[in-house]
Design a protein around this motif. Structure first.
Motif, short mmCIF file in Angstrom:
data_model
loop_
_atom_site.label_atom_id
_atom_site.label_comp_id
_atom_site.label_asym_id
_atom_site.label_seq_id
_atom_site.Cartn_x
_atom_site.Cartn_y
_atom_site.Cartn_z
N LYS A 106 0.83 -1.04 0.01
CA LYS A 106 0.02 0.03 0.05
C LYS A 106 0.86 1.31 0.05
O LYS A 106 0.50 2.26 -0.78
N ALA A 107 1.95 1.31 0.72
CA ALA A 107 2.80 2.45 0.90
C ALA A 107 3.46 2.73 -0.43
O ALA A 107 3.58 3.90 -0.89
N ALA B 142 1.05 4.23 -2.97
CA ALA B 142 0.84 5.63 -2.35
C ALA B 142 2.08 6.59 -2.76
O ALA B 142 1.85 7.57 -3.26
N ALA C 141 2.35 7.09 -6.60
CA ALA C 141 1.33 8.24 -6.97
C ALA C 141 1.63 9.52 -6.41
O ALA C 141 1.64 10.62 -7.24
N ALA C 142 2.06 9.51 -5.18
CA ALA C 142 2.74 10.97 -4.68
C ALA C 142 3.75 11.56 -5.50
O ALA C 142 3.97 12.58 -5.67
N GLY D 273 3.01 10.14 0.25
CA GLY D 273 1.85 9.21 -0.26
C GLY D 273 1.36 8.68 0.82
O GLY D 273 -0.18 8.52 1.37
N ASP D 274 1.99 8.39 2.20
CA ASP D 274 1.26 7.90 3.28
C ASP D 274 0.63 8.77 4.35
O ASP D 274 -0.36 8.54 4.92
N ARG E 35 -9.49 14.00 0.10
CA ARG E 35 -8.20 13.99 1.32
C ARG E 35 -8.80 13.39 2.66
O ARG E 35 -8.07 12.41 3.37
N TYR F 114 -8.25 9.42 3.35
CA TYR F 114 -7.07 8.73 3.68
C TYR F 114 -6.11 9.43 4.46
O TYR F 114 -5.35 8.94 4.99
#
Length: 424
Positions: free
Chosen positions: A24-25, A28, A31-32, A78-79, A122, A125
């Motif tokens: 998941k990290a 993310a 994407a970030a 991202g996290d 936002r 998450y």
């Protein structure tokens, strides 16, 4: 600039010692990274990567952000969003010779860094504020202690001789503030205090309530005018040093320093002054803050507060947000807008705003001087037991704050309130 920490204690700094891990990290983080690179391409900034890539719309004269560990930076962002920005600096994942300049670029573009459709997601998450950080009477002492009870010696290393921890008021125009030096700071802090005392009508025989003692400078200057002062704080460290300073000045008979929540104050006062205390009250508790002032203010009395403010729209958009500042600096804090102060007092009290003065550029100058002093005193701070992660955290906090005022995202207001009927 404090050096990057060689080793980070995971028990002390669990959010900093290691970047987020797992699938998941990583997703993310990718994407970030894409969003960040797209955003900085249009900003007046230079972002330099280890592989030689340089992004940003700025030239050689623009602030530089140097990526040390771009993959770690990306997964932290991202996290945890902007919390990750601060944590990645604390960890040494990126550097900036002009940290305030880099953060000012981001502050100036805060509404456009993330595409609007994603901004609406936002809340799904990003983390929410822990319930134990809400400013109930049970929680507030702990929230205040986490910041103000760190060490009086820490604050003495970057504050001036007045130990004032709020915006100063310099005898300078906006164009001259960039040249204001350390020698001018103590006088500018006293000028700020004197203006508030003047506006509240504090003089011989005044019964003054101060909400938020700091380290006692306002109480000292009010007592020197002949006022009787009751000042309250929730910081035992501040109370001890304020009482010491008051005793040394010979004003113990005029000033009492209570370790007390503002909500518990009793009595009647001719004037109430509160300097940058409302920011620690919390959005849900602004009505009771002003109701308390209204309750203890004598007929004909005046109120003068100094408050850091943000634009009303941003205030509404972020009132449920949990930020890096909440996590590491001011748990439970939240900045009001001027409109919110006017609305709360009109709806919940007999008080009305009568006058205000914005002085955000003076706060930027104040923070610049604190930052310079903090960096000069790096060895002294280290000898107090504060590690490199703390020093980078504190520098980020000072620069993050200065960037807010330099960009115009934040302001600070001196606001006068009373109960006078509206003039026909």
């Amino acid at each position: 600039m404090p050096p990057a920490p060689a080793v980070i204690d995971a028990e002390v700094w669990p959010g900093v010692a290691r970047p987020p891990a797992g699938m998941k990290a990583q997703v993310a983080g990718r994407a970030a990274d894409a969003l960040f690179r797209a955003a900085v391409r249009r900003l007046p900034l230079r972002v330099e990567y280890p592989d030689g890539t340089v992004l940003g719309a700025g030239g050689a004269e623009e602030p530089v952000m140097t990526m040390v560990r771009p993959a770690d930076f990306a997964v932290r962002i991202g996290d945890n969003g902007l919390i990750g920005l601060g944590e990645s600096f604390m960890a040494g994942d990126w550097e900036a010779p002009d940290l305030a300049g880099v953060l000012e670029v981001f502050a100036s573009s805060v509404d456009t860094l993330i595409p609007v459709p994603l901004q609406k997601l936002r809340s799904l998450y990003l983390p929410r504020a822990p319930r134990q950080e809400r400013n109930t009477e049970q929680n507030t002492r702990g929230n205040i202690s986490r910041h103000y009870d760190l060490s009086n010696e820490l604050f003495a290393n970057f504050l001036d001789s007045t130990m004032s921890y709020s915006a100063a008021l310099f005898p300078a125009s906006a164009g001259q503030l960039a040249e204001a030096g350390w020698d001018a700071l103590a006088g500018a802090q006293q000028a700020k205090i004197d203006r508030l005392l003047d506006k509240a009508g504090v003089g011989e025989g005044t019964r003054l309530l101060e909400i938020g003692t700091g380290w006692g400078e306002l109480a000292l200057r009010a007592a020197a005018r002949g006022a009787t002062v009751h000042t309250v704080t929730l910081s035992s460290e501040q109370q001890a040093l304020a009482q010491q300073r008051i005793a040394e000045a010979g004003f113990s008979g005029q000033v009492t320093v209570g370790l007390q929540d503002y909500r518990a104050v009793e009595g009647e006062y001719d004037a109430v002054v509160s300097v940058e205390m409302i920011e620690a009250v919390g959005y849900d508790y602004w009505p009771v803050y002003f109701q308390t002032i209204d309750r203890v203010l004598a007929p004909g009395g005046k109120v003068a507060i100094q408050a850091i403010t943000m634009p009303h729209g941003r205030m509404l958009a972020t009132r449920n947000a949990y930020t890096w500042v909440h996590k590491y600096i001011f748990p439970g804090g939240f900045l009001p807008s001027v409109r919110a102060i006017e609305s709360v007092t009109e709806q919940h009290t007999t008080l009305r705003v009568r006058e205000r003065r914005g002085m955000g550029d003076h706060y930027a100058a104040t923070l610049r001087l604190w930052e310079e002093r903090f960096l000069q005193r790096g060895q002294e701070v280290r000898e107090l037991g504060f590690d490199e992660v703390f020093r980078r955290m504190w520098l980020f906090y000072l620069c993050y704050s200065r960037a807010g005022f330099q960009s115009g995202y934040l302001d600070v207001q001196q606001i006068v309130l009373d109960r006078r009927e509206a003039q026909l």
